[in-house]
Design a protein around this motif. Structure first.
Motif, PDB file in Angstrom:
ATOM      1  N   ARG A  16       0.399   6.685  -4.092  1.00  0.00           N
ATOM      2  CA  ARG A  16      -0.871   6.018  -4.687  1.00  0.00           C
ATOM      3  C   ARG A  16      -0.788   6.197  -6.189  1.00  0.00           C
ATOM      4  NH1 ARG A  16      -4.421   8.028  -1.841  1.00  0.00           N
ATOM      5  NH2 ARG A  16      -4.447   6.228  -0.082  1.00  0.00           N
ATOM      6  N   ASP A  17      -0.693   7.176  -6.733  1.00  0.00           N
ATOM      7  CA  ASP A  17      -0.881   7.452  -8.305  1.00  0.00           C
ATOM      8  C   ASP A  17       0.397   6.660  -8.723  1.00  0.00           C
ATOM      9  OD1 ASP A  17      -3.115   9.095  -7.840  1.00  0.00           O
ATOM     10  OD2 ASP A  17      -2.131  10.883  -7.995  1.00  0.00           O
TER      11      ASP A  17
ATOM     12  N   THR B 246       0.751  -1.228   0.043  1.00  0.00           N
ATOM     13  CA  THR B 246       0.018  -0.047  -0.106  1.00  0.00           C
ATOM     14  C   THR B 246       0.783   1.232  -0.122  1.00  0.00           C
ATOM     15  OG1 THR B 246      -0.016   0.129   2.445  1.00  0.00           O
ATOM     16  CG2 THR B 246      -1.816  -1.236   1.401  1.00  0.00           C
ATOM     17  N   PRO B 247       0.420   2.449  -0.470  1.00  0.00           N
ATOM     18  CA  PRO B 247       1.007   3.625  -0.301  1.00  0.00           C
ATOM     19  C   PRO B 247       1.630   3.834   0.988  1.00  0.00           C
ATOM     20  CG  PRO B 247      -0.931   3.992  -1.569  1.00  0.00           C
ATOM     21  CD  PRO B 247      -1.112   2.576  -1.117  1.00  0.00           C
ATOM     22  N   GLU B 248       0.884   3.690   2.276  1.00  0.00           N
ATOM     23  CA  GLU B 248       1.193   3.850   3.439  1.00  0.00           C
ATOM     24  C   GLU B 248       2.263   3.005   3.883  1.00  0.00           C
ATOM     25  OE1 GLU B 248      -2.805   5.032   2.958  1.00  0.00           O
ATOM     26  OE2 GLU B 248      -1.852   3.392   2.409  1.00  0.00           O
TER      27      GLU B 248
ATOM     28  N   VAL C  32       1.071  10.641   0.482  1.00  0.00           N
ATOM     29  CA  VAL C  32       0.638   9.397   0.248  1.00  0.00           C
ATOM     30  C   VAL C  32      -0.029   9.555  -1.178  1.00  0.00           C
ATOM     31  CG1 VAL C  32      -1.586   7.712   1.056  1.00  0.00           C
ATOM     32  CG2 VAL C  32       0.108   8.676   2.678  1.00  0.00           C
ATOM     33  N   GLY C  33      -0.914  10.196  -1.648  1.00  0.00           N
ATOM     34  CA  GLY C  33      -1.808  10.522  -2.766  1.00  0.00           C
ATOM     35  C   GLY C  33      -0.852  10.559  -4.029  1.00  0.00           C
TER      36      GLY C  33
ATOM     37  N   ALA D 258       0.031   3.013  -8.895  1.00  0.00           N
ATOM     38  CA  ALA D 258      -1.142   2.728  -9.976  1.00  0.00           C
ATOM     39  C   ALA D 258      -0.742   2.724 -11.425  1.00  0.00           C
ATOM     40  CB  ALA D 258      -2.485   3.417  -9.751  1.00  0.00           C
TER      41      ALA D 258
END
Length: 425
Positions: A98-99, A75-77, A94-95, A102
């Motif tokens: 996440r990008d 996970t990003p975390e 974190v955003g 993905a």
């Protein structure tokens, strides 16, 4: 070996064997380096050139760890925690993580992550990564914009010759004047012991490559796609000659298609790999101005050849001279002086007529022999320090001679001492 240094699905020895099949004559120093190279291969296929997120994560966590995060369920975390634990200098949000995850997961090559190595072996391409001794360290000056890996057609032992090179770039639709200047400039610089770097395009690029080949000097062409995608098609025969007698280089794996964005990002490699960039002829909107911009950002010497004031084909060169402090150059002597102000005018007869003559079956090519100051400076990078014993080994000079050369170069503000050793200023 720690779990984070492994790639699931294949044993370390098998991975090392795969890398060995497409690595230069000098093997990777150990299995860990070979595994890191394989991870970089997969990540370079999953990311676009100039993806600073990928390079910064690899710098902080190592390529195998980043690849495991992309191919697994990280996970990003979790990635953020790993970055904080590694005390990375830059921590993304974190955003943003996440990008990035993905984005890379959607672009991973189908099949095994090492598939690009098999394609490379099929076309005779070689792989070089920062873990290898032949990695051209000048591209590390791009910092987080540096390539994750480089694919090469041609003898990788020629790579050290890029430490004394000039990039000649310009318009694809070059005028007769532009092509003539490119031919004369490349031939003159070749006679002075410089390798010639360009982008393999029509016009100025092609003229520069042809002149270097005719002068029996090494020329390097950086491509926007894979090294098996010879583009433009009209330069197919020329690029095959470059692959045979010089170097074809790309940061994308074999099979990758050139795109407009990739051409623009390719230009940063031309600027970073060269000692200086010369814009031979360029209109107001020429793509070679993008290469000039990268050279200026890197602090590399930048020159431009003036043309007739009535010629729109030279508007870009005139603007570089007028607004961006590019040095006006009109002869190969002036270009050589710009690229190597610390003794560029050596007698080329002392270097031998051919850079290829410095290659042998059991030793890699070295930068041309010269004065101690030049030899020491050629081994320094602006991003990574080197200590005196390392410089002495690389230059075949005694430690006292290296120290004396560093003192003279320091007095000229050409080098500086940092926490990790000596660097180019």
């Amino acid at each position: 070996m720690k779990a984070r240094d492994r790639i699931p699905g294949l044993a370390a020895r098998e991975l090392a064997s795969l890398v060995g099949a497409v690595s230069p004559g000098e093997p990777y120093p150990d299995e860990r380096s070979a595994i890191a190279a394989v991870a970089r291969v997969a990540l370079s296929a999953a990311s676009e050139p100039g993806d600073t997120d990928a390079v910064s994560l690899v710098a902080a966590l190592g390529a195998p760890s980043v690849l495991n995060a992309v191919t697994g369920e990280a996970t990003p975390e979790r990635v953020l925690s790993a970055l904080e634990a590694s005390e990375a200098p830059t921590i993304p949000t974190v955003g943003r993580l996440r990008d990035a995850l993905a984005r890379w997961r959607g672009r991973l090559p189908r099949g095994p992550v090492w598939a690009p190595l098999e394609r490379a072996a099929h076309v005779g391409a070689r792989l070089v990564t920062p873990e290898h001794s032949l990695w051209p360290e000048t591209v590390d000056d791009l910092d987080h914009g540096a390539p994750l890996a480089l694919w090469i057609r041609g003898d990788p032992r020629r790579l050290p010759l890029l430490s004394r090179s000039v990039a000649l770039v310009g318009a694809r639709a070059a005028s007769g004047y532009g092509e003539h200047v490119a031919l004369e400039s490349a031939a003159g610089l070749s006679d002075r012991g410089f390798a010639i770097v360009s982008g393999g395009a029509y016009g100025v690029d092609a003229a520069a490559h042809r002149a270097a080949l005719s002068s029996d000097q090494v020329t390097a062409a950086f491509l926007a796609g894979g090294v098996d995608r010879l583009y433009p098609a009209g330069n197919d025969l020329l690029l095959k000659r470059v692959a045979r007698d010089g170097l074809l280089l790309a940061e994308l794996p074999p099979g990758s298609t050139p795109t407009r964005w990739r051409f623009l990002m390719r230009n940063r490699l031309i600027a970073a790999a060269s000692s200086a960039t010369i814009v031979v002829e360029a209109g107001a909107r020429s793509g070679s101005l993008n290469t000039a911009g990268h050279a200026a950002q890197l602090g590399r010497p930048l020159g431009a050849v003036p043309g007739p004031i009535t010629s729109k084909a030279s508007e870009g060169c005139h603007r570089l001279i007028r607004e961006y402090a590019a040095t006006c150059v009109t002869t190969p002597d002036e270009m050589a002086e710009l690229a190597d102000p610390f003794g560029a005018m050596r007698d080329p007869r002392l270097l031998g007529s051919s850079a290829n003559s410095r290659l042998s079956d059991d030793s890699r090519a070295r930068a041309p022999e010269g004065a101690p100051d030049e030899r020491v400076r050629a081994e320094l990078s602006a991003s990574r320090g080197r200590r005196v014993p390392d410089l002495a080994e690389r230059t075949s000079l005694g430690a006292d001679a290296v120290i004396a050369a560093l003192g003279r170069l320091s007095a000229l503000s050409a080098v500086e001492e940092a926490h990790d050793g000596w660097r180019r200023a």
